[in-house]
Design an enzyme around this catalytic site. Sequence first.
Site, short mmCIF file in Angstrom:
data_model
loop_
_atom_site.label_atom_id
_atom_site.label_comp_id
_atom_site.label_asym_id
_atom_site.label_seq_id
_atom_site.Cartn_x
_atom_site.Cartn_y
_atom_site.Cartn_z
N ASP A 1 -14.13 8.35 -16.14
CA ASP A 1 -14.10 8.51 -14.68
C ASP A 1 -15.35 7.85 -14.09
OD1 ASP A 1 -14.11 9.49 -12.08
OD2 ASP A 1 -13.44 11.49 -12.68
N ILE A 2 -15.16 6.98 -13.10
CA ILE A 2 -16.34 6.31 -12.51
C ILE A 2 -17.24 7.28 -11.75
CG2 ILE A 2 -15.34 3.99 -12.40
CD1 ILE A 2 -14.83 4.57 -9.35
N THR B 1 -10.17 -4.02 0.66
CA THR B 1 -8.88 -4.20 1.33
C THR B 1 -9.04 -4.64 2.79
OG1 THR B 1 -6.96 -2.95 2.11
CG2 THR B 1 -8.97 -1.70 1.81
N ASP B 2 -8.00 -5.27 3.32
CA ASP B 2 -8.02 -5.64 4.75
C ASP B 2 -7.88 -4.40 5.64
OD1 ASP B 2 -5.34 -5.04 4.27
OD2 ASP B 2 -4.54 -6.91 5.10
N GLU B 3 -7.46 -3.27 5.06
CA GLU B 3 -7.23 -2.07 5.90
C GLU B 3 -8.52 -1.55 6.53
OE1 GLU B 3 -4.63 0.91 4.46
OE2 GLU B 3 -3.26 -0.53 3.55
N TYR C 1 -7.70 6.72 3.26
CA TYR C 1 -7.86 5.65 2.26
C TYR C 1 -8.75 4.53 2.80
CZ TYR C 1 -6.82 1.25 -0.12
OH TYR C 1 -6.94 0.03 -0.74
N SER C 2 -8.38 3.99 3.97
CA SER C 2 -9.15 2.83 4.46
C SER C 2 -10.57 3.23 4.85
CB SER C 2 -8.43 2.14 5.62
OG SER C 2 -8.09 3.04 6.64
N SER D 1 -12.32 5.47 3.29
CA SER D 1 -13.11 5.57 2.05
C SER D 1 -13.46 4.18 1.51
CB SER D 1 -12.37 6.41 1.00
OG SER D 1 -11.20 5.73 0.56
N LYS D 2 -12.53 3.22 1.68
CA LYS D 2 -12.84 1.86 1.23
C LYS D 2 -13.89 1.22 2.15
CE LYS D 2 -11.14 -0.29 -1.65
NZ LYS D 2 -11.40 -0.44 -3.11
P1 NAD Z 1 -3.78 1.07 -8.54
O1 NAD Z 1 -3.64 2.41 -7.88
O2 NAD Z 1 -2.57 0.42 -9.08
O3 NAD Z 1 -4.82 1.18 -9.75
C1 NAD Z 1 -6.02 1.88 -9.65
C2 NAD Z 1 -6.58 2.07 -11.05
O4 NAD Z 1 -7.83 2.78 -10.93
C3 NAD Z 1 -5.68 2.92 -11.96
O5 NAD Z 1 -5.59 2.32 -13.22
C4 NAD Z 1 -6.42 4.26 -12.04
O6 NAD Z 1 -6.20 4.95 -13.26
C5 NAD Z 1 -7.87 3.83 -11.89
N1 NAD Z 1 -8.71 4.90 -11.37
C6 NAD Z 1 -8.46 5.71 -10.30
N2 NAD Z 1 -9.46 6.59 -10.14
C7 NAD Z 1 -10.37 6.34 -11.13
C8 NAD Z 1 -11.62 6.92 -11.48
N3 NAD Z 1 -12.12 7.94 -10.80
N4 NAD Z 1 -12.28 6.39 -12.53
C9 NAD Z 1 -11.78 5.36 -13.24
N5 NAD Z 1 -10.59 4.80 -12.97
C10 NAD Z 1 -9.89 5.27 -11.91
O7 NAD Z 1 -4.52 0.15 -7.49
P2 NAD Z 1 -4.32 -1.40 -7.16
O8 NAD Z 1 -3.25 -1.55 -6.17
O9 NAD Z 1 -4.28 -2.16 -8.42
O10 NAD Z 1 -5.70 -1.69 -6.40
C11 NAD Z 1 -6.87 -2.04 -7.11
C12 NAD Z 1 -8.02 -2.25 -6.14
O11 NAD Z 1 -7.69 -3.28 -5.22
C13 NAD Z 1 -8.34 -1.03 -5.29
O12 NAD Z 1 -9.73 -0.96 -5.14
C14 NAD Z 1 -7.66 -1.30 -3.96
O13 NAD Z 1 -8.35 -0.66 -2.89
C15 NAD Z 1 -7.79 -2.81 -3.88
N6 NAD Z 1 -6.75 -3.49 -3.11
C16 NAD Z 1 -5.44 -3.28 -3.37
C17 NAD Z 1 -4.46 -3.98 -2.65
C18 NAD Z 1 -2.99 -3.78 -2.91
O14 NAD Z 1 -2.18 -4.31 -2.17
N7 NAD Z 1 -2.58 -3.08 -3.94
C19 NAD Z 1 -4.86 -4.89 -1.67
C20 NAD Z 1 -6.23 -5.08 -1.43
C21 NAD Z 1 -7.17 -4.38 -2.17
O1 DAU Z 2 -3.35 -4.08 3.00
C1 DAU Z 2 -3.80 -3.81 1.72
C2 DAU Z 2 -3.30 -2.46 1.28
O2 DAU Z 2 -1.91 -2.59 1.05
C3 DAU Z 2 -4.01 -1.92 0.03
O3 DAU Z 2 -5.35 -1.73 0.34
C4 DAU Z 2 -3.38 -0.61 -0.42
O4 DAU Z 2 -3.98 -0.18 -1.62
C5 DAU Z 2 -1.90 -0.85 -0.65
O5 DAU Z 2 -1.27 0.37 -0.97
C6 DAU Z 2 -1.23 -1.43 0.61
O6 DAU Z 2 -1.20 -0.46 1.68
P1 DAU Z 2 0.10 -0.24 2.61
O7 DAU Z 2 0.05 1.10 3.18
O8 DAU Z 2 0.28 -1.40 3.53
O9 DAU Z 2 1.24 -0.38 1.46
P2 DAU Z 2 2.60 0.43 1.19
O10 DAU Z 2 3.33 -0.30 0.13
O11 DAU Z 2 2.36 1.89 1.00
O12 DAU Z 2 3.39 0.26 2.57
C7 DAU Z 2 3.72 -1.02 3.09
C8 DAU Z 2 4.42 -0.80 4.42
O13 DAU Z 2 5.69 -0.20 4.20
C9 DAU Z 2 3.67 0.14 5.36
O14 DAU Z 2 3.84 -0.30 6.70
C10 DAU Z 2 4.39 1.47 5.18
C11 DAU Z 2 5.83 1.07 4.86
N1 DAU Z 2 6.57 1.97 3.95
C12 DAU Z 2 5.98 2.32 2.77
C13 DAU Z 2 6.62 3.15 1.88
C14 DAU Z 2 5.98 3.57 0.59
C15 DAU Z 2 7.84 2.39 4.27
O15 DAU Z 2 8.40 2.03 5.33
N2 DAU Z 2 8.50 3.20 3.38
C16 DAU Z 2 7.94 3.61 2.21
O16 DAU Z 2 8.60 4.39 1.46
#
Ligand code: NAD
Ligand code: DAU
Length: 351
Positions: free
Chosen positions: A60-61, A131-133, A156-157, A159-160
């Site tokens: 855990d980080i 993230t862009d959020e 979420y956003s 905290s990021k």
């Molecule tokens: P994810 O949820 O798929 O993976 C997160 C990983 O982090 C998992 O393997 C989980 O086990 C690990 N983790 C969670 N808490 C932990 C802890 N306390 N200690 C150690 N490991 C831990 O996430 P993702 O979608 O792959 O996103 C990865 C990174 O990229 C994140 O920082 C997210 O904010 C960022 N990001 C994601 C997106 C997206 O669209 N998915 C876009 C922009 C930025």
């Molecule tokens: O923009 C980057 C972010 O994109 C990352 O930082 C996040 O980790 C990643 O989860 C993602 O966030 P979003 O909230 O945009 O992604 P999500 O896939 O949850 O939702 C995409 C869009 O779809 C959002 O407008 C919400 C909508 N949605 C999502 C779900 C899960 C629905 O309409 N129905 C659904 O069931």
Amino acid sequence: MKTILITGGAGFIGSHLVRHWVEKYPDTQVVNLDKLTYAGNLENLKDIESRPNYTFEKGDIVDADHVKALFGKYRFDAVIHLAAESHVDRSIANPMDFIMTNIVGTVTLLNAARAQWGNDLEGKLFYHVSTDEVYGSLGEEGFFTETTRYDPRSPYSASKASSDHIVRSYFHTYGLPAVISNCSNNYGGFQFPEKLIPLVINNIKNRKPIPVYGKGLNVRDWLFVGDHVSAIDLIFHKGRKGETYNVGGHNEKRNIDLVKLLCRIVDRKLGRAEGESEKLITYVQDRAGHDLRYAIDSSKLSGELGWKPSVTFEQGMELTVDWYLQHEEWLRNVTSGEYQKYYQGQYGGRR
Ligand code: NAD
Ligand code: DAU
């Protein structure tokens, strides 16, 4: 041999990044630190787990002693930090996990890096993946640039955003070499099906209702995960310390249009009648505080470092649907057990 710590390497983007690094840089030892939460899955790395330059460490980080011990053991030259709680809906239901991992966990890693590196900062780097959020929500027009004011609107956003500020503060205050990238919505294989695209593909496949929040008019800017990985690689090697780089693919889509496209692609690939899966679309209660639109201006990254995405949106969607249809067992495994409980809690009472 250089040693690099990648956190969150068992998650969606992390596993693509780990695979890329292990294969492209055989002279770098890659250590993947992951807590294996519901989102972390070592199946994602099965193909590379026995490579000599790859090591997995479960942890855990937030656990400062453990993180410090790992820095002592491996003497990391660099960190690429992805570990996070990443799902907006879960942050609405349970913000505390996000505060702990995304904020406290990031500070814990920064402290360990500082303590280990001291004044010997030559060749060291702390790369924070964000993230862009953090920029909040756009209206009908405009793009997020690196100077857009932070305006996070979900736990979420927020905290990021907080973690981004802290990383910058360690650069300015302590001179810790750091770089940040803020990326738009990623898609591709190995994404946990709580996120829109894999959830929709899975539901279409199983002929289950497709939950679309509100009117489906929110806009996201989609980027194929491999192109995010190539951006991280480039920024890691060529990015200027203390800088932020936006990453995005200029693929803005309204949710409803994306969902309908996925219906058409899956129907075609499964030999179903045209229009069959669109009947599954169900409009449900909107997400609280739902950001209307995200759109990234990545001209700094393309202008300064020459990055450009290699996969078009149309190609990426085909590849992604193929991946989920070809990985039935992976999908079945991650959607059994806990997922069913989560799904019921998230969507059961949503009308
Ligand atoms: P994810 O949820 O798929 O993976 C997160 C990983 O982090 C998992 O393997 C989980 O086990 C690990 N983790 C969670 N808490 C932990 C802890 N306390 N200690 C150690 N490991 C831990 O996430 P993702 O979608 O792959 O996103 C990865 C990174 O990229 C994140 O920082 C997210 O904010 C960022 N990001 C994601 C997106 C997206 O669209 N998915 C876009 C922009 C930025
Ligand atoms: O923009 C980057 C972010 O994109 C990352 O930082 C996040 O980790 C990643 O989860 C993602 O966030 P979003 O909230 O945009 O992604 P999500 O896939 O949850 O939702 C995409 C869009 O779809 C959002 O407008 C919400 C909508 N949605 C999502 C779900 C899960 C629905 O309409 N129905 C659904 O069931």
